[in-house]
Scaffold this motif. Structure first.
Motif, short mmCIF file in Angstrom:
data_model
loop_
_atom_site.label_atom_id
_atom_site.label_comp_id
_atom_site.label_asym_id
_atom_site.label_seq_id
_atom_site.Cartn_x
_atom_site.Cartn_y
_atom_site.Cartn_z
N ILE A 215 8.37 10.97 9.15
CA ILE A 215 7.91 11.22 10.52
C ILE A 215 6.73 12.18 10.46
O ILE A 215 6.73 13.15 9.69
CB ILE A 215 9.04 11.83 11.37
CG1 ILE A 215 10.19 10.83 11.54
CG2 ILE A 215 8.52 12.25 12.75
CD1 ILE A 215 11.39 11.41 12.26
N VAL A 216 5.72 11.89 11.27
CA VAL A 216 4.57 12.78 11.44
C VAL A 216 4.49 13.19 12.90
O VAL A 216 4.47 12.33 13.79
CB VAL A 216 3.25 12.11 11.02
CG1 VAL A 216 2.07 13.05 11.27
CG2 VAL A 216 3.29 11.69 9.56
N PRO B 281 0.82 -1.21 0.00
CA PRO B 281 0.00 0.00 0.00
C PRO B 281 0.85 1.25 0.00
O PRO B 281 1.93 1.28 0.59
CB PRO B 281 -0.80 -0.12 1.31
CG PRO B 281 0.03 -1.01 2.18
CD PRO B 281 0.71 -1.98 1.24
N ARG B 282 0.40 2.25 -0.68
CA ARG B 282 1.11 3.52 -0.76
C ARG B 282 0.23 4.62 -0.19
O ARG B 282 -0.99 4.62 -0.41
CB ARG B 282 1.45 3.86 -2.22
CG ARG B 282 2.32 2.80 -2.90
CD ARG B 282 3.71 2.78 -2.34
NE ARG B 282 4.54 1.76 -2.98
CZ ARG B 282 5.78 1.48 -2.62
NH1 ARG B 282 6.33 2.12 -1.62
NH2 ARG B 282 6.48 0.54 -3.25
N PRO B 283 0.81 5.58 0.52
CA PRO B 283 0.00 6.71 0.96
C PRO B 283 -0.49 7.50 -0.23
O PRO B 283 0.16 7.55 -1.28
CB PRO B 283 0.98 7.54 1.81
CG PRO B 283 2.33 7.14 1.33
CD PRO B 283 2.21 5.70 0.90
N VAL B 284 -1.66 8.10 -0.08
CA VAL B 284 -2.23 8.88 -1.17
C VAL B 284 -1.56 10.25 -1.19
O VAL B 284 -1.76 11.08 -0.30
CB VAL B 284 -3.75 9.03 -1.01
CG1 VAL B 284 -4.31 9.88 -2.14
CG2 VAL B 284 -4.41 7.66 -0.98
N GLU C 247 6.52 15.80 8.80
CA GLU C 247 5.29 16.58 8.81
C GLU C 247 5.01 17.08 10.22
O GLU C 247 5.01 16.30 11.17
CB GLU C 247 4.11 15.75 8.33
CG GLU C 247 4.25 15.20 6.93
CD GLU C 247 3.00 14.43 6.50
OE1 GLU C 247 1.92 15.06 6.42
OE2 GLU C 247 3.09 13.21 6.28
N PHE C 248 4.73 18.38 10.33
CA PHE C 248 4.31 18.98 11.59
C PHE C 248 2.88 19.48 11.40
O PHE C 248 2.65 20.43 10.62
CB PHE C 248 5.22 20.14 11.98
CG PHE C 248 6.68 19.78 12.07
CD1 PHE C 248 7.15 18.99 13.10
CD2 PHE C 248 7.58 20.24 11.12
CE1 PHE C 248 8.50 18.66 13.20
CE2 PHE C 248 8.93 19.93 11.21
CZ PHE C 248 9.39 19.14 12.25
N VAL C 249 1.94 18.86 12.07
CA VAL C 249 0.54 19.26 11.98
C VAL C 249 0.16 19.90 13.31
O VAL C 249 0.06 19.21 14.33
CB VAL C 249 -0.37 18.07 11.68
CG1 VAL C 249 -1.81 18.53 11.53
CG2 VAL C 249 0.10 17.34 10.41
N VAL C 250 -0.02 21.21 13.32
CA VAL C 250 -0.24 21.97 14.55
C VAL C 250 -1.69 22.44 14.55
O VAL C 250 -2.09 23.28 13.74
CB VAL C 250 0.73 23.16 14.66
CG1 VAL C 250 0.64 23.79 16.05
CG2 VAL C 250 2.17 22.71 14.38
N GLY C 251 -2.48 21.89 15.47
CA GLY C 251 -3.91 22.16 15.51
C GLY C 251 -4.25 23.55 16.01
O GLY C 251 -3.38 24.32 16.46
N ASP C 252 -5.53 23.89 15.97
CA ASP C 252 -6.00 25.21 16.39
C ASP C 252 -5.60 25.49 17.83
O ASP C 252 -5.81 24.67 18.74
CB ASP C 252 -7.53 25.28 16.29
CG ASP C 252 -8.04 25.20 14.86
OD1 ASP C 252 -7.22 25.30 13.93
OD2 ASP C 252 -9.26 25.05 14.67
N ARG D 51 -3.00 9.17 8.55
CA ARG D 51 -2.39 10.42 9.05
C ARG D 51 -1.19 10.84 8.23
O ARG D 51 -0.73 11.99 8.34
CB ARG D 51 -1.99 10.23 10.51
CG ARG D 51 -3.17 10.08 11.46
CD ARG D 51 -2.74 9.58 12.82
NE ARG D 51 -2.24 8.21 12.76
CZ ARG D 51 -1.87 7.51 13.83
NH1 ARG D 51 -1.94 8.06 15.02
NH2 ARG D 51 -1.43 6.28 13.70
N ILE D 52 -0.68 9.93 7.41
CA ILE D 52 0.47 10.26 6.57
C ILE D 52 0.02 11.10 5.38
O ILE D 52 -0.94 10.76 4.69
CB ILE D 52 1.16 8.98 6.09
CG1 ILE D 52 1.74 8.21 7.28
CG2 ILE D 52 2.26 9.30 5.09
CD1 ILE D 52 2.29 6.85 6.92
N GLY D 53 0.71 12.19 5.15
CA GLY D 53 0.41 13.04 4.00
C GLY D 53 -0.47 14.22 4.29
O GLY D 53 -0.78 15.01 3.39
N GLU D 54 -0.87 14.40 5.55
CA GLU D 54 -1.79 15.50 5.89
C GLU D 54 -1.15 16.87 5.63
O GLU D 54 -1.82 17.80 5.19
CB GLU D 54 -2.22 15.37 7.35
CG GLU D 54 -3.35 16.29 7.73
CD GLU D 54 -3.90 16.02 9.12
OE1 GLU D 54 -4.65 16.86 9.63
OE2 GLU D 54 -3.55 14.96 9.70
N ALA D 55 0.13 17.01 5.92
CA ALA D 55 0.81 18.29 5.71
C ALA D 55 1.82 18.23 4.57
O ALA D 55 2.36 19.26 4.17
CB ALA D 55 1.53 18.71 6.99
#
Length: 371
Positions: free
Chosen positions: A126-127, A7-10, A153-158, A73-77
């Motif tokens: 890394i996420v 499988p590959r991330p989208v 990836e750094f995903v920083v929420g509200d 969760r991979i690829g969000e940012a």
């Protein structure tokens, strides 16, 4: 031949390896990079031959997972910036996902140690996800020897706050090409401090995007380049929503024949990004003959309604007046030189909030300045 069914991330549209031609060195984003020293990371001739180990010492409030490529969760940012980033995204087998739960405040820094124990070629991912209203400090510590390309990836929420220190303290023969992708939510705060010391060739590309008003990004960096090293930092801050802020401050020192530092700072203020406040600065100290620093700040403003926007760049030798002032007070030249260079970095190093890391960086700078 069996089909590859893993499988590959989208990936986002337009970000596969085939979407990027093999660089020739004539392209704007590759013209400073010595392609022959990338060991095939840029042209598909560097298949993975091993792994860079990932060890995480996490704060008790933080969760750490090793996941497969199909984790949602991979690829969000992630946004592919070039062929190496796309190759790394297509090639990694396992990813490390670090999560700071909603409203949690991490009581200690989370330290991620990435170590190459031998001369292998590897790809990583890394996420780091900080959920709304949470706070955390993360240290990325790169050691050992490898030919390594990765995406972080750094995903920083509200309303969340993430402070990151990334140490590139590789062995002298290492090659590292890394892309840092930060996505900030409404009223989110992201502070990044990059320290690049080791490696034969290190090319690091941090980028920041905003998804809501009030986002605040502070990007700082320190690098010390020795003879023969190529150290390159390429930053992109994309202001696409109103009332966000960014500040960039990178400083480097170079010594030795063919020591080469490259700093590219791109800031875009789009039409809809009214109320933006941004500034970027790069300064370089050339300590010996034979060293070279290329510094290119770029600021593209597409709206007339900004709170502030500016950039500056300076590269030069030690100020003779500063050393003369100290010598006139009885301080020998070598010590005066060290004091001036320490002062050049001091304000920046003081921004590192992890005591152990700050002491380590201070010690590394002192070692560089030793006779």
């Amino acid at each position: 031949m069996a089909l590859d069914t893993k499988p590959r991330p989208v990936a986002p549209e337009g970000s596969s390896v085939e979407d990027f031609p093999v660089p020739t060195g004539r392209e704007e984003n590759w013209r400073f990079t010595p392609l022959s020293r990338l060991r095939g990371l840029h042209d598909g001739t560097a298949p993975a031959t091993g792994d860079v180990s990932v060890e995480v010492s996490a704060a008790p409030e933080v969760t750490v997972e090793t996941v497969g490529r199909d984790d949602p969760r991979i690829g969000e940012a992630y946004v592919a910036a070039d062929r190496v980033a796309a190759q790394a995204y297509a090639s990694f087998e396992k990813a490390t996902v670090i999560t700071v739960p909603r409203e949690a405040v991490a009581s200690t820094p989370t330290v991620v140690t990435l170590r190459g124990d031998r001369q292998v070629t590897a790809y990583g991912h890394i996420v780091i996800a900080v959920e709304p209203m949470a706070e955390a400090v993360v240290v990325l510590d790169h050691q050992g020897s490898a030919v390594y390309a990765d995406n972080v990836e750094f995903v920083v929420g509200d309303g969340a706050t993430l402070k990151v220190v990334s140490l590139q303290d590789w062995a002298d023969d290492a090659v590292h090409v890394s892309h840092h992708h930060a996505r900030l939510g409404r009223d989110a705060t992201f502070k990044s401090f990059v320290v690049t010391l080791g490696g034969d060739l290190v090319r690091l590309a941090p980028s920041v995007t905003y998804t809501g008003r009030g986002g605040d990004a502070d990007l700082s960096g320190l690098y010390f380049v020795d003879a023969g090293q190529h150290i390159e930092h390429r930053l992109l801050v994309d202001h696409s929503v109103p009332d966000c802020r960014s500040n960039v401050d990178y400083r480097g020192a170079l010594q030795g024949d063919e020591a080469h530092a490259v700093w590219i700072g791109d800031v875009i203020i789009r039409v809809e990004a009214t109320g933006t406040d941004t500034y970027e600065l790069n300064r370089n100290l050339i300590l010996t003959d034979g060293a070279r620093a290329d510094s290119v700040p770029n600021l593209e403003i597409l709206t007339g309604e900004v709170a502030g926007a500016g950039h500056a760049s300076a590269s030069g030798r030690l100020d003779d007046e500063h050393t003369f002032y100290l010598q006139a007070r009885g301080i020998p030249y070598d010590e005066a030189r060290r004091l001036v260079i320490r002062g050049f970095f001091a304000q920046l190093i003081a921004k590192i909030e992890v005591d152990e890391v700050r002491d380590r960086v201070l010690a590394a700078v002192e070692a560089e300045l030793a006779p």
